[in-house]
Design a protein around this motif. Structure first.
Motif, short mmCIF file in Angstrom:
data_model
loop_
_atom_site.label_atom_id
_atom_site.label_comp_id
_atom_site.label_asym_id
_atom_site.label_seq_id
_atom_site.Cartn_x
_atom_site.Cartn_y
_atom_site.Cartn_z
N ILE A 91 -3.11 13.06 -40.98
CA ILE A 91 -3.69 13.56 -39.74
C ILE A 91 -3.91 12.38 -38.80
N LEU A 92 -3.51 12.55 -37.55
CA LEU A 92 -3.72 11.53 -36.52
C LEU A 92 -4.74 12.02 -35.51
N ASP A 93 -5.72 11.19 -35.20
CA ASP A 93 -6.65 11.52 -34.12
C ASP A 93 -6.73 10.36 -33.15
N ASN A 94 -7.19 10.65 -31.94
CA ASN A 94 -7.27 9.64 -30.90
C ASN A 94 -8.40 8.66 -31.14
N GLY A 95 -9.56 9.18 -31.55
CA GLY A 95 -10.73 8.33 -31.70
C GLY A 95 -11.42 8.10 -30.37
N LEU A 96 -12.25 7.07 -30.30
CA LEU A 96 -13.02 6.71 -29.10
C LEU A 96 -13.96 7.84 -28.67
N GLY A 97 -14.35 8.68 -29.63
CA GLY A 97 -15.28 9.75 -29.32
C GLY A 97 -14.67 10.96 -28.65
N VAL A 120 -6.85 -0.79 -29.12
CA VAL A 120 -6.92 -0.65 -27.66
C VAL A 120 -8.25 -1.22 -27.16
N GLU A 121 -8.20 -1.97 -26.08
CA GLU A 121 -9.43 -2.47 -25.46
C GLU A 121 -10.01 -1.35 -24.59
N ALA A 122 -11.04 -0.71 -25.10
CA ALA A 122 -11.60 0.46 -24.43
C ALA A 122 -12.41 0.07 -23.20
N MET A 123 -12.33 0.92 -22.18
CA MET A 123 -13.17 0.80 -21.01
C MET A 123 -14.43 1.63 -21.24
N ASP A 124 -15.57 1.12 -20.84
CA ASP A 124 -16.81 1.86 -21.03
C ASP A 124 -17.08 2.79 -19.86
N ILE A 125 -17.66 3.95 -20.16
CA ILE A 125 -18.16 4.84 -19.12
C ILE A 125 -19.40 4.19 -18.52
N THR A 126 -19.56 4.28 -17.21
CA THR A 126 -20.65 3.56 -16.54
C THR A 126 -21.71 4.46 -15.94
N GLU A 127 -21.54 5.78 -16.05
CA GLU A 127 -22.47 6.68 -15.39
C GLU A 127 -23.05 7.73 -16.32
N ASP A 128 -24.22 8.22 -15.95
CA ASP A 128 -24.87 9.37 -16.58
C ASP A 128 -25.20 9.10 -18.05
N ALA A 129 -25.36 10.15 -18.80
CA ALA A 129 -25.81 10.02 -20.19
C ALA A 129 -24.77 9.34 -21.07
N ALA A 131 -23.14 6.60 -20.29
CA ALA A 131 -23.02 5.19 -19.93
C ALA A 131 -23.05 4.30 -21.18
N GLY A 132 -22.09 3.39 -21.24
CA GLY A 132 -22.00 2.48 -22.37
C GLY A 132 -21.09 2.96 -23.48
N LYS A 133 -20.72 4.22 -23.45
CA LYS A 133 -19.80 4.75 -24.47
C LYS A 133 -18.36 4.55 -24.00
N PRO A 134 -17.42 4.43 -24.95
CA PRO A 134 -16.03 4.20 -24.55
C PRO A 134 -15.42 5.41 -23.86
N ASN A 135 -14.64 5.16 -22.83
CA ASN A 135 -13.87 6.24 -22.22
C ASN A 135 -12.74 6.58 -23.18
N PRO A 136 -12.66 7.83 -23.64
CA PRO A 136 -11.69 8.15 -24.70
C PRO A 136 -10.26 8.34 -24.23
N LYS A 218 -13.34 7.59 -8.69
CA LYS A 218 -14.59 8.31 -8.53
C LYS A 218 -14.41 9.69 -9.15
N TYR A 219 -15.39 10.14 -9.91
CA TYR A 219 -15.29 11.44 -10.55
C TYR A 219 -16.62 12.17 -10.42
N ILE A 220 -16.58 13.48 -10.62
CA ILE A 220 -17.80 14.28 -10.55
C ILE A 220 -18.60 14.15 -11.83
N TRP A 221 -17.96 14.34 -12.98
CA TRP A 221 -18.65 14.14 -14.26
C TRP A 221 -17.78 13.24 -15.14
N PRO A 222 -18.40 12.51 -16.07
CA PRO A 222 -17.65 11.53 -16.84
C PRO A 222 -16.78 12.10 -17.94
#
Length: 310
Positions: A91-97, A120-129, A131-136, A218-222
């Motif tokens: 089974i293959l999954d993407n990961g990064l949450g 992969v060098e993940a970019m972090d989410i910077t907004e809302d709840a 924030a600090g988690k990897p952008n998947p 720019k996005y409405i929700w992360p």
């Protein structure tokens, strides 16, 4: 209390019956469409399945748990999915949450799985709840998918050592296509005028693509896991579009464009179109492969921001 126990027992019976029926359906499917003894690789969503098929060639049977058009973040596995996963060799999954449902899905299965975004060098989410988690959404950069391919080559070679050389050759050829599509993406989007170099979308799924092409995001929700946009998120998007004089905004295929339509109404920006991220289309649709998805999104973004017909 007795009623509650009876209800729980009934639910358990239904689930077991569903699982048994799904197992029978899986066996019947294999009878009707045998895989000729090929090892079965199961991916969590269609984008990964397409990339995996390019690496596997004719030596592995690659399937996706989710279907074309499915929203991956909040997906709820079915008894049939569990049966298919139990029958898989890998089974293959993407990961990064990304697949929040995945850990519980596989915890009781004796099937190896590989996280294809490893390295992969993940970019972090910077907004809302979030924030600090990897952008998947790391696959939205063809540069990142180079690592996906390397991880698949290694995993497939462990699974089927006899064809390791062919997996490596397939992977190298596909990586060449990824380099080419990356050059197309950057060339097309980097030609946009300064005020058009902003990508406004419903979800923050384009951070990697925007980084590669030098666009302001720019996005409405992360993350798609949110059920609806808040008034504050919509106001923030409206303020950004007005301040930057953004000519067009976009939304993704697996979510409602309603919140972005509010941005359009409040700013006068054009609705530039629908972009694809979490899912491919079926074979007759606009993005039947991952490379088609990247090309389609780049073309749609350029057409929307420049006012040209796609």
């Amino acid at each position: 209390m007795r009623a509650r126990r009876a209800w729980a027992t009934a639910v358990a019976v239904v689930l077991v019956a569903g699982l048994l029926a799904a197992c029978a359906a899986t066996d019947k499917r294999r009878e009707l469409a045998p895989d000729d003894g090929k090892p079965v690789v199961l991916t969590t969503f269609t984008v990964l399945a397409d990339i995996a098929r390019n690496v596997a060639g004719d030596h592995l049977a690659v399937e996706s748990i989710t279907k074309a058009g499915a929203e991956i973040h909040g997906y709820e596995p079915t008894p049939g999915d569990i049966a298919r996963a139990s029958d898989a060799d890998l089974i293959l999954d993407n990961g990064l949450g990304l697949e929040l449902w995945f850990a519980q899905f596989v915890e009781s299965l004796d099937v190896p799985h590989v996280v294809v975004s490893d390295g992969v060098e993940a970019m972090d989410i910077t907004e809302d709840a979030y924030a600090g988690k990897p952008n998947p959404h790391a696959w939205m950069s063809p540069v990142n998918v180079q690592a996906y391919v390397e991880n698949m080559v290694a995993a497939f070679s462990d699974l089927d050592p006899e064809h390791a050389a062919e997996f490596a050759a397939n992977g190298a050829a596909y990586q060449g296509e990824l380099y080419a599509i990356q050059d197309e993406l950057v060339t097309e989007l980097s030609a946009l005028p300064e005020n058009e170099r902003a990508l406004v979308t419903c979800e923050g799924a384009f951070s990697y693509l925007a980084r590669d092409a030098g666009l302001t995001e720019k996005y409405i929700w992360p993350v798609n896991a949110e059920q609806q946009a808040t008034p504050q998120q919509i106001v923030s998007a409206i303020e950004f579009v007005n301040a930057a004089d953004v000519p067009a905004v976009f939304c993704e295929s697996t979510v409602s464009a309603g919140p972005m339509r509010q941005v359009v109404d409040a700013t006068g920006a054009a609705f530039g179109g629908i972009l694809f991220v979490d899912s491919l289309s079926d074979a007759s649709g606009p993005v039947p492969t991952y490379l088609d998805l990247i090309r389609y999104d780049a073309d749609t973004i350029v057409a929307g921001l420049t006012g040209r017909a796609p």
